[in-house]
Design an enzyme around this catalytic site. Structure first.
Site, PDB file in Angstrom:
ATOM      1  CG  PHE A  29      -1.727   1.220   1.436  1.00 54.15           C
ATOM      2  CD1 PHE A  29      -2.992   1.349   0.888  1.00 54.15           C
ATOM      3  CD2 PHE A  29      -1.233   2.276   2.204  1.00 54.15           C
ATOM      4  CE1 PHE A  29      -3.749   2.488   1.090  1.00 54.15           C
ATOM      5  CE2 PHE A  29      -1.979   3.417   2.411  1.00 54.15           C
ATOM      6  CZ  PHE A  29      -3.242   3.528   1.854  1.00 54.15           C
ATOM      7  CG  ASP A  30       3.237   2.029   3.411  1.00 55.89           C
ATOM      8  OD1 ASP A  30       2.322   1.195   3.530  1.00 55.89           O
ATOM      9  OD2 ASP A  30       3.727   2.653   4.359  1.00 55.89           O
TER      10      ASP A  30
END
Length: 407
Positions: A201-202
């Site tokens: 996600f990051d």
């Protein structure tokens, strides 16, 4: 109170006197031992050192132990602490849910182990509060960072970030540090485009932000590795590789609305004072030169392969036409950062104009050479390389004028 987003979410909180400026999310899964000390320490630090109203959101990722009960007790004990319980796992899912529901203008998250020194929290979010930057990340890879961790994790972290630079052209230094912040208005536009719900996600968020022309602020941090980390390194690495492949395909095919995001959120290039190099020009020249070298090699190879069967002029025409189309497509994507089909026809017309100029230069050079003498193949190739270099300069000028301000 019950809210429904990607899964059932329960929110319990003590009333807060004013709306928070900062919402710090702590995603947790089976952290009943570490959660209490983490939140109390974070709450005390913010109360003493953060000059604005704040909120701490505990995002419970479907924990199977007593984490939720500990979180609810903390919310009852400490003002400004809330709990969001998700029925499904995934750190990315927890951050998307908590950030999407927050009313704070600046959103952040940190890992429950507090490996990152909290002294970096205010420097992390200050550029977002002021509007100077759009996202902020803590980095363990800066020269001034102080990091204590094993050799295995050090090698994995550096290798992963090098991989991101090579595959996705990432310009941020540390994608994995669990210490990040984002402005809420930017999050509203980017979060719907981020597909990953786990550890990638990051990275996905940062790559999209970079491609949209957003400013990413980096803060060197002091970081001590948590020896009790429960991250499955192999499974996470495989998921990250799948994420890189998926995101890379989306970027190559133009499936993401990056041009619209850049127009809406991105920072326009600075106007250069007279006599100064325009912003972004050095980087564009390097990429254009690399593509030009590859195109020239392909051009010469095609010319040599077809010269005997077609003759010099037809071989030059065919080789130049094929490499011109590929050159325009590559420069459009890699040099000027344009994806998708918008203005593609116009850009290729400009590329064909550059092709026509290149054809005039190379064909004219060949004609002049053959009018003077009967050259050998080596002399012929040398003249073509020189003519191609002149055509390349004209190509860059034309493409930059046509593409640079239409991204």
């Amino acid at each position: 109170m019950i809210e429904s987003t990607e899964s059932r979410v329960a929110v319990r909180a003590r009333p807060v006197a004013s709306s928070p400026v900062l919402d710090v999310v702590v995603p947790v899964y089976n952290e009943e031992v570490d959660l209490g000390p983490c939140v109390r320490r974070l709450h005390a630090h913010l109360g003493e050192h953060f000059p604005y109203p704040f909120r701490i959101t505990i995002a419970d990722n479907a924990s199977l132990d007593g984490t939720l009960a500990v979180a609810e007790a903390l919310a009852a004990e400490l003002p400004g602490v809330v709990v969001r319980h998700l029925d499904a796992k995934g750190r990315g899912r927890a951050l998307r849910t908590a950030w999407s529901a927050s009313d704070a203008p600046v959103l952040a998250y940190l890992d429950v182990d507090l490996s990152t020194d909290l002294a970096a929290l205010l420097p992390l979010v200050a550029p977002l509060i002021s509007g100077h930057s759009d996202l902020a990340i803590g980095t363990r890879l800066a020269r001034t960072s102080r990091v204590v961790r094993g050799a295995k994790r050090e090698v994995i972290s550096r290798a992963y970030n090098l991989l991101l630079r090579g595959t996705l052209a990432a310009r941020f230094s540390d994608a994995q540090c669990g210490f990040k912040a984002i402005r809420a208005d930017v999050a509203r536009e980017l979060l719907p485009l981020v597909q990953d719900t786990g550890w990638f996600f990051d990275t996905e968020l940062l790559v999209l932000a970079q491609r949209a022309g957003l400013r990413i602020h980096e803060v060197p941090v002091d970081w001590i590795d948590d020896p009790d980390s429960r991250v499955d390194v192999v499974a996470t690495a495989l998921a990250d590789l799948r994420g890189i492949g998926r995101l890379g395909r989306a970027l190559l095919t133009g499936a993401l609305p990056l041009a619209d995001l850049r127009a809406q959120l991105g920072r326009a290039p600075l106007a250069a004072p007279p006599g100064r190099v325009p912003a972004g020009l050095p980087r564009q020249l390097v990429r254009f030169a690399a593509i030009g070298v590859a195109s020239t090699c392909a051009y010469l190879l095609l010319f040599v392969l077809t010269r005997g069967a077609l003759g010099a002029q037809p071989a030059n025409l065919l080789a130049l036409l094929l490499t011109a189309v590929g050159n325009t497509a590559a420069n459009r994507r890699l040099t000027f950062g344009i994806s998708g089909r918008r203005h593609a026809g116009r850009h290729h017309v400009q590329g064909l104009l550059a092709f026509a100029l290149g054809l005039a230069l190379t064909s004219g050079s060949l004609a002049a050479l053959h009018a003077v003498t009967d050259p050998g193949r080596a002399v012929e190739l040398a003249v073509l390389v020189a003519a191609n270099l002149a055509a390349t300069v004209l190509r860059f000028v034309l493409l930059r004028l046509g593409m640079h301000h239409r991204r």
